[in-house]
Design a protein around this motif. Sequence first.
Motif, PDB file in Angstrom:
ATOM      1  N   ALA A   1      26.777  49.243 -50.065  1.00  0.00           N
ATOM      2  CA  ALA A   1      26.109  48.467 -49.029  1.00  0.00           C
ATOM      3  C   ALA A   1      26.384  46.971 -49.186  1.00  0.00           C
ATOM      4  CB  ALA A   1      24.605  48.731 -49.064  1.00  0.00           C
ATOM      5  N   ARG A   2      26.855  46.574 -50.353  1.00  0.00           N
ATOM      6  CA  ARG A   2      27.165  45.160 -50.596  1.00  0.00           C
ATOM      7  C   ARG A   2      28.640  44.853 -50.342  1.00  0.00           C
ATOM      8  NH1 ARG A   2      25.467  42.112 -55.146  1.00  0.00           N
ATOM      9  NH2 ARG A   2      25.634  40.486 -53.594  1.00  0.00           N
ATOM     10  N   CYS A   3      29.324  45.730 -49.657  1.00  0.00           N
ATOM     11  CA  CYS A   3      30.721  45.525 -49.265  1.00  0.00           C
ATOM     12  C   CYS A   3      30.690  45.144 -47.792  1.00  0.00           C
ATOM     13  CB  CYS A   3      31.503  46.817 -49.496  1.00  0.00           C
ATOM     14  SG  CYS A   3      33.276  46.643 -49.316  1.00  0.00           S
ATOM     15  N   GLU A   4      30.900  43.856 -47.496  1.00  0.00           N
ATOM     16  CA  GLU A   4      30.685  43.404 -46.132  1.00  0.00           C
ATOM     17  C   GLU A   4      31.966  42.925 -45.452  1.00  0.00           C
ATOM     18  OE1 GLU A   4      28.864  39.108 -46.197  1.00  0.00           O
ATOM     19  OE2 GLU A   4      27.806  40.385 -47.620  1.00  0.00           O
ATOM     20  N   PRO A   5      32.027  43.122 -44.141  1.00  0.00           N
ATOM     21  CA  PRO A   5      33.236  42.735 -43.411  1.00  0.00           C
ATOM     22  C   PRO A   5      33.373  41.219 -43.288  1.00  0.00           C
ATOM     23  CG  PRO A   5      31.575  43.565 -41.895  1.00  0.00           C
ATOM     24  CD  PRO A   5      31.026  43.737 -43.281  1.00  0.00           C
ATOM     25  N   LEU A   6      34.602  40.765 -43.426  1.00  0.00           N
ATOM     26  CA  LEU A   6      34.935  39.358 -43.222  1.00  0.00           C
ATOM     27  C   LEU A   6      36.064  39.270 -42.202  1.00  0.00           C
ATOM     28  CD1 LEU A   6      35.220  37.905 -46.864  1.00  0.00           C
ATOM     29  CD2 LEU A   6      33.257  37.768 -45.323  1.00  0.00           C
ATOM     30  N   LEU A   7      35.967  38.317 -41.313  1.00  0.00           N
ATOM     31  CA  LEU A   7      37.069  38.006 -40.417  1.00  0.00           C
ATOM     32  C   LEU A   7      37.896  36.939 -41.125  1.00  0.00           C
ATOM     33  CD1 LEU A   7      38.436  38.290 -37.634  1.00  0.00           C
ATOM     34  CD2 LEU A   7      37.014  36.368 -36.890  1.00  0.00           C
ATOM     35  N   VAL A   8      39.102  37.304 -41.542  1.00  0.00           N
ATOM     36  CA  VAL A   8      39.968  36.389 -42.296  1.00  0.00           C
ATOM     37  C   VAL A   8      41.081  35.917 -41.373  1.00  0.00           C
ATOM     38  CG1 VAL A   8      41.450  36.118 -44.321  1.00  0.00           C
ATOM     39  CG2 VAL A   8      39.430  37.580 -44.448  1.00  0.00           C
TER      40      VAL A   8
ATOM     41  N   ALA B   1      37.568  32.558 -44.055  1.00  0.00           N
ATOM     42  CA  ALA B   1      36.873  33.843 -43.927  1.00  0.00           C
ATOM     43  C   ALA B   1      35.474  33.575 -43.398  1.00  0.00           C
ATOM     44  CB  ALA B   1      36.799  34.554 -45.273  1.00  0.00           C
ATOM     45  N   ARG B   2      35.085  34.404 -42.420  1.00  0.00           N
ATOM     46  CA  ARG B   2      33.744  34.298 -41.824  1.00  0.00           C
ATOM     47  C   ARG B   2      33.037  35.642 -41.946  1.00  0.00           C
ATOM     48  NH1 ARG B   2      32.347  30.072 -38.573  1.00  0.00           N
ATOM     49  NH2 ARG B   2      33.948  28.476 -38.354  1.00  0.00           N
ATOM     50  N   ASP B   3      31.739  35.580 -42.207  1.00  0.00           N
ATOM     51  CA  ASP B   3      30.952  36.800 -42.371  1.00  0.00           C
ATOM     52  C   ASP B   3      30.446  37.314 -41.024  1.00  0.00           C
ATOM     53  OD1 ASP B   3      28.760  35.196 -41.689  1.00  0.00           O
ATOM     54  OD2 ASP B   3      27.958  35.155 -43.730  1.00  0.00           O
ATOM     55  N   ARG B   4      29.586  38.322 -41.074  1.00  0.00           N
ATOM     56  CA  ARG B   4      29.069  38.954 -39.861  1.00  0.00           C
ATOM     57  C   ARG B   4      28.287  37.996 -38.977  1.00  0.00           C
ATOM     58  NH1 ARG B   4      27.801  44.525 -39.377  1.00  0.00           N
ATOM     59  NH2 ARG B   4      25.918  43.713 -38.486  1.00  0.00           N
ATOM     60  N   ALA B   5      27.710  36.962 -39.559  1.00  0.00           N
ATOM     61  CA  ALA B   5      26.944  35.974 -38.795  1.00  0.00           C
ATOM     62  C   ALA B   5      27.813  34.789 -38.376  1.00  0.00           C
ATOM     63  CB  ALA B   5      25.749  35.497 -39.619  1.00  0.00           C
ATOM     64  N   SER B   6      29.115  34.895 -38.576  1.00  0.00           N
ATOM     65  CA  SER B   6      30.095  33.844 -38.264  1.00  0.00           C
ATOM     66  C   SER B   6      29.985  32.622 -39.176  1.00  0.00           C
ATOM     67  CB  SER B   6      30.009  33.409 -36.799  1.00  0.00           C
ATOM     68  OG  SER B   6      30.367  34.474 -35.960  1.00  0.00           O
ATOM     69  N   ALA B   7      29.274  32.762 -40.286  1.00  0.00           N
ATOM     70  CA  ALA B   7      29.205  31.671 -41.261  1.00  0.00           C
ATOM     71  C   ALA B   7      30.482  31.667 -42.098  1.00  0.00           C
ATOM     72  CB  ALA B   7      27.991  31.845 -42.170  1.00  0.00           C
ATOM     73  N   VAL B   8      30.955  30.484 -42.441  1.00  0.00           N
ATOM     74  CA  VAL B   8      32.162  30.362 -43.242  1.00  0.00           C
ATOM     75  C   VAL B   8      31.849  30.779 -44.677  1.00  0.00           C
ATOM     76  CG1 VAL B   8      33.884  28.761 -44.152  1.00  0.00           C
ATOM     77  CG2 VAL B   8      33.131  28.554 -41.791  1.00  0.00           C
ATOM     78  N   VAL B   9      32.576  31.767 -45.183  1.00  0.00           N
ATOM     79  CA  VAL B   9      32.432  32.216 -46.570  1.00  0.00           C
ATOM     80  C   VAL B   9      33.336  31.367 -47.458  1.00  0.00           C
ATOM     81  CG1 VAL B   9      32.774  34.151 -48.167  1.00  0.00           C
ATOM     82  CG2 VAL B   9      31.803  34.548 -45.893  1.00  0.00           C
TER      83      VAL B   9
ATOM     84  N   GLN C   1      32.363  39.355 -34.724  1.00  0.00           N
ATOM     85  CA  GLN C   1      33.626  39.450 -35.460  1.00  0.00           C
ATOM     86  C   GLN C   1      34.681  40.177 -34.631  1.00  0.00           C
ATOM     87  OE1 GLN C   1      31.965  41.273 -39.036  1.00  0.00           O
ATOM     88  NE2 GLN C   1      32.799  39.582 -40.256  1.00  0.00           N
ATOM     89  N   GLU C   2      34.288  41.265 -33.999  1.00  0.00           N
ATOM     90  CA  GLU C   2      35.224  42.027 -33.167  1.00  0.00           C
ATOM     91  C   GLU C   2      35.722  41.189 -31.996  1.00  0.00           C
ATOM     92  OE1 GLU C   2      36.550  44.824 -33.875  1.00  0.00           O
ATOM     93  OE2 GLU C   2      35.185  45.869 -35.206  1.00  0.00           O
ATOM     94  N   ARG C   3      34.816  40.436 -31.331  1.00  0.00           N
ATOM     95  CA  ARG C   3      35.219  39.578 -30.214  1.00  0.00           C
ATOM     96  C   ARG C   3      36.166  38.476 -30.688  1.00  0.00           C
ATOM     97  NH1 ARG C   3      29.949  40.376 -28.495  1.00  0.00           N
ATOM     98  NH2 ARG C   3      29.215  38.502 -29.523  1.00  0.00           N
ATOM     99  N   ALA C   4      35.832  37.854 -31.822  1.00  0.00           N
ATOM    100  CA  ALA C   4      36.683  36.777 -32.349  1.00  0.00           C
ATOM    101  C   ALA C   4      38.061  37.307 -32.718  1.00  0.00           C
ATOM    102  CB  ALA C   4      36.014  36.121 -33.561  1.00  0.00           C
ATOM    103  N   LEU C   5      38.111  38.498 -33.311  1.00  0.00           N
ATOM    104  CA  LEU C   5      39.391  39.113 -33.667  1.00  0.00           C
ATOM    105  C   LEU C   5      40.218  39.374 -32.409  1.00  0.00           C
ATOM    106  CD1 LEU C   5      41.345  40.419 -35.700  1.00  0.00           C
ATOM    107  CD2 LEU C   5      40.026  42.530 -35.439  1.00  0.00           C
ATOM    108  N   ALA C   6      39.601  39.939 -31.395  1.00  0.00           N
ATOM    109  CA  ALA C   6      40.314  40.229 -30.144  1.00  0.00           C
ATOM    110  C   ALA C   6      40.800  38.934 -29.490  1.00  0.00           C
ATOM    111  CB  ALA C   6      39.414  41.002 -29.186  1.00  0.00           C
TER     112      ALA C   6
END
Length: 145
Positions: A21-28, A37-45, A89-94
């Motif tokens: 559960a601690r494996c979270e998606p990042l938009l890289v 890299a941004r997390d699910r809330a669009s915050a910069v990781v 994240q999906e919208r930003a990726l698209a």
Amino acid sequence: MNTEAEHTGIVYWRRSLWNGARCEPLLVTLGPGALQARDRASAVVFQADPRTVTGRLTRLGTLLLTVDGRRYDLVGRGGSMSPEPSAEQERALADLTRRQAQRAPSAAQTPAVTSGAVDQLLNEGAAGRMRAWHRMLRTAGAAMR
């Protein structure tokens, strides 16, 4: 960060070796002189010049990156308990993929992923995706072993 992405994708940040559960998606996003890299809330990781990033790929396909002194374990897919990528994240990726295709149609395609039959069968090609990221980061100037 420069918005002219050369490559973008969703990978998973394995924050715990044992707790899926601690494996979270990042938009890289990797662009000229910028890795973000941004997390699910669009915050910069993390955000850095790829030339300041170090890392290596494990035999099992985990990309271990060190950015600004902090290590990130990135994998090609999450576990069964991992959250799905957010709608944002999906919208930003698209959106990033569409803009990239408009700028350079041939460059918009995901780099060839070389993945063995076992990786495809048991891991949905996740190790192959991480090998592609390893290769792209090396090309961008990251110190990858």
